[in-house]
Motif scaffolding. Structure first.
Motif, PDB file in Angstrom:
ATOM      1  N   VAL A 151       0.868  -1.174   0.000  1.00  0.00           N
ATOM      2  CA  VAL A 151       0.000   0.000   0.000  1.00  0.00           C
ATOM      3  C   VAL A 151       0.905   1.224   0.000  1.00  0.00           C
ATOM      4  O   VAL A 151       1.885   1.282   0.751  1.00  0.00           O
ATOM      5  CB  VAL A 151      -0.922   0.029   1.231  1.00  0.00           C
ATOM      6  CG1 VAL A 151      -1.746   1.324   1.254  1.00  0.00           C
ATOM      7  CG2 VAL A 151      -1.820  -1.187   1.258  1.00  0.00           C
ATOM      8  N   ALA A 152       0.590   2.186  -0.867  1.00  0.00           N
ATOM      9  CA  ALA A 152       1.371   3.421  -0.930  1.00  0.00           C
ATOM     10  C   ALA A 152       0.434   4.610  -0.954  1.00  0.00           C
ATOM     11  O   ALA A 152      -0.741   4.490  -1.305  1.00  0.00           O
ATOM     12  CB  ALA A 152       2.266   3.425  -2.170  1.00  0.00           C
ATOM     13  N   VAL A 153       0.966   5.764  -0.564  1.00  0.00           N
ATOM     14  CA  VAL A 153       0.226   7.025  -0.594  1.00  0.00           C
ATOM     15  C   VAL A 153       0.985   7.982  -1.491  1.00  0.00           C
ATOM     16  O   VAL A 153       2.194   8.169  -1.321  1.00  0.00           O
ATOM     17  CB  VAL A 153       0.094   7.625   0.821  1.00  0.00           C
ATOM     18  CG1 VAL A 153      -0.614   8.972   0.754  1.00  0.00           C
ATOM     19  CG2 VAL A 153      -0.649   6.678   1.740  1.00  0.00           C
ATOM     20  N   SER A 154       0.277   8.589  -2.451  1.00  0.00           N
ATOM     21  CA  SER A 154       0.994   9.416  -3.420  1.00  0.00           C
ATOM     22  C   SER A 154       0.031  10.276  -4.209  1.00  0.00           C
ATOM     23  O   SER A 154      -1.110   9.887  -4.456  1.00  0.00           O
ATOM     24  CB  SER A 154       1.786   8.524  -4.380  1.00  0.00           C
ATOM     25  OG  SER A 154       2.321   9.259  -5.464  1.00  0.00           O
ATOM     26  N   SER A 155       0.516  11.455  -4.652  1.00  0.00           N
ATOM     27  CA  SER A 155      -0.268  12.261  -5.584  1.00  0.00           C
ATOM     28  C   SER A 155      -0.031  11.826  -7.018  1.00  0.00           C
ATOM     29  O   SER A 155      -0.680  12.329  -7.928  1.00  0.00           O
ATOM     30  CB  SER A 155       0.075  13.746  -5.429  1.00  0.00           C
ATOM     31  OG  SER A 155       1.408  13.995  -5.860  1.00  0.00           O
TER      32      SER A 155
END
Length: 317
Positions: free
Chosen positions: A73-77
């Protein structure tokens, strides 16, 4: 190495060796600014259009087999999203990316095209880390943080190993577009003799403020809007500050106006499409905010921008 372990220069070299097996080095292009010839590292030409492929690959390729099966799981724009999605597809690892609903359409579409599942959140209004935590609680998996992860930092630092090989020596300084400080920290490890100059958008200089104060600083509630969607973390992380506190400086901030001018310059002088966040370091150089010399390197970190907004930037002089 655990997630609490500090990244190392040896780890950066190991990451560079791994990345060299799957990706060619990005060009180091000569560029003249104010009568001085220096260098631009064109990370815009990576397969995902940004340097984030480096950290994504090194992090995921170091996952044990049992963790690969559970996915990431990653968080990114958008740029880290694509780097993780690219590595996940190549390694056969399921990937879920938490992205803001207002992320550039080109980044959302490219991430989906790489096979990742996208979970959207509202920006502002929702805490992206809380959204990611819910996804992890519901599904399991490994969090691949965009900048506060030792493997990611080492992977990003591989660009510094390439630069040194291309120049035949370490650069005198590296101007680096800076969001959370993952690339800046990696370059500091890769090039211990070079000055590291982080450049952030005005009002979003969380790394610069943290380096100057010696502690984590969160973005102000009334922070100004910025065109740099890739450079808007709320704060850096302790792991990044630990690497950068004695290595980074001067830490600079640039306006959206200067960034647009840098995008136009890159297009006309280098024939490169550079997104706003990828042009911040070039903006600082063009604005004369730091001295440059023949062994200065300017990082062009990303080129993922919507055609409409880019066309408007280069035509609205």
């Amino acid at each position: 190495m655990s997630e609490s372990t500090m990244p190392s220069e040896a780890g950066v070299h190991a990451a560079a060796a791994s990345i060299a097996q799957i990706l060619p080095p990005t060009p180091l292009l000569p560029v003249e600014i104010g009568g001085v010839r220096c260098w631009a590292k064109a990370e815009t030409l990576q397969p995902v259009g940004a340097f984030k492929i480096r950290g994504g690959w090194w992090r995921l390729s170091n996952l044990p087999e049992n963790e690969r099966a559970r996915g990431v799981v990653a968080v990114s724009s958008g740029n880290h999203a694509q780097g993780v999605a690219w590595a996940a597809r190549r390694l056969g690892i399921p990937a879920v990316i938490v992205m803001p609903r207002d992320a550039p359409k080109v980044k959302l579409e490219a991430t989906r095209a790489l096979g990742a599942e996208i979970v959207l959140y509202e920006r502002p209004g929702e805490d992206r880390d809380e959204v990611a935590a819910r996804v992890l609680e519901e599904r399991g998996g490994t969090l691949v943080h965009a900048f506060g992860d030792p493997w990611v930092i080492e992977g990003q630092g591989s660009a510094g190993i390439e630069i040194t090989e291309q120049l035949g020596a370490q650069p005198s300084r590296i101007l680096v577009c800076c969001g959370g400080g993952g690339l800046a920290a990696g370059l500091a490890l890769a090039c211990p003799d070079a000055a590291i100059v982080p450049v952030e958008p005005e009002g979003w200089d969380m790394v610069g403020q943290a380096v100057r104060s010696g502690e984590i600083v969160r973005v102000a509630a009334d922070a100004p809007a910025t065109i740099c969607d890739a450079l808007r973390p709320d704060a850096t992380k302790p792991i990044n500050l630990a690497v950068l506190k004695d290595r980074a400086g001067p830490c600079l901030a640039v306006s959206d106006e200067k960034i647009r001018a840098a995008q136009r310059f890159a297009f006309s002088a280098l024939n490169l499409v550079v997104e706003p966040g990828g042009a911040a370091a070039l903006a600082a150089a063009l604005a004369g905010k730091v001295a440059i010399d023949a062994s200065t390197v300017i990082m062009l970190t990303g080129g993922n921008t919507d055609a409409e907004s880019f066309a408007k930037t280069i035509t609205d002089l």
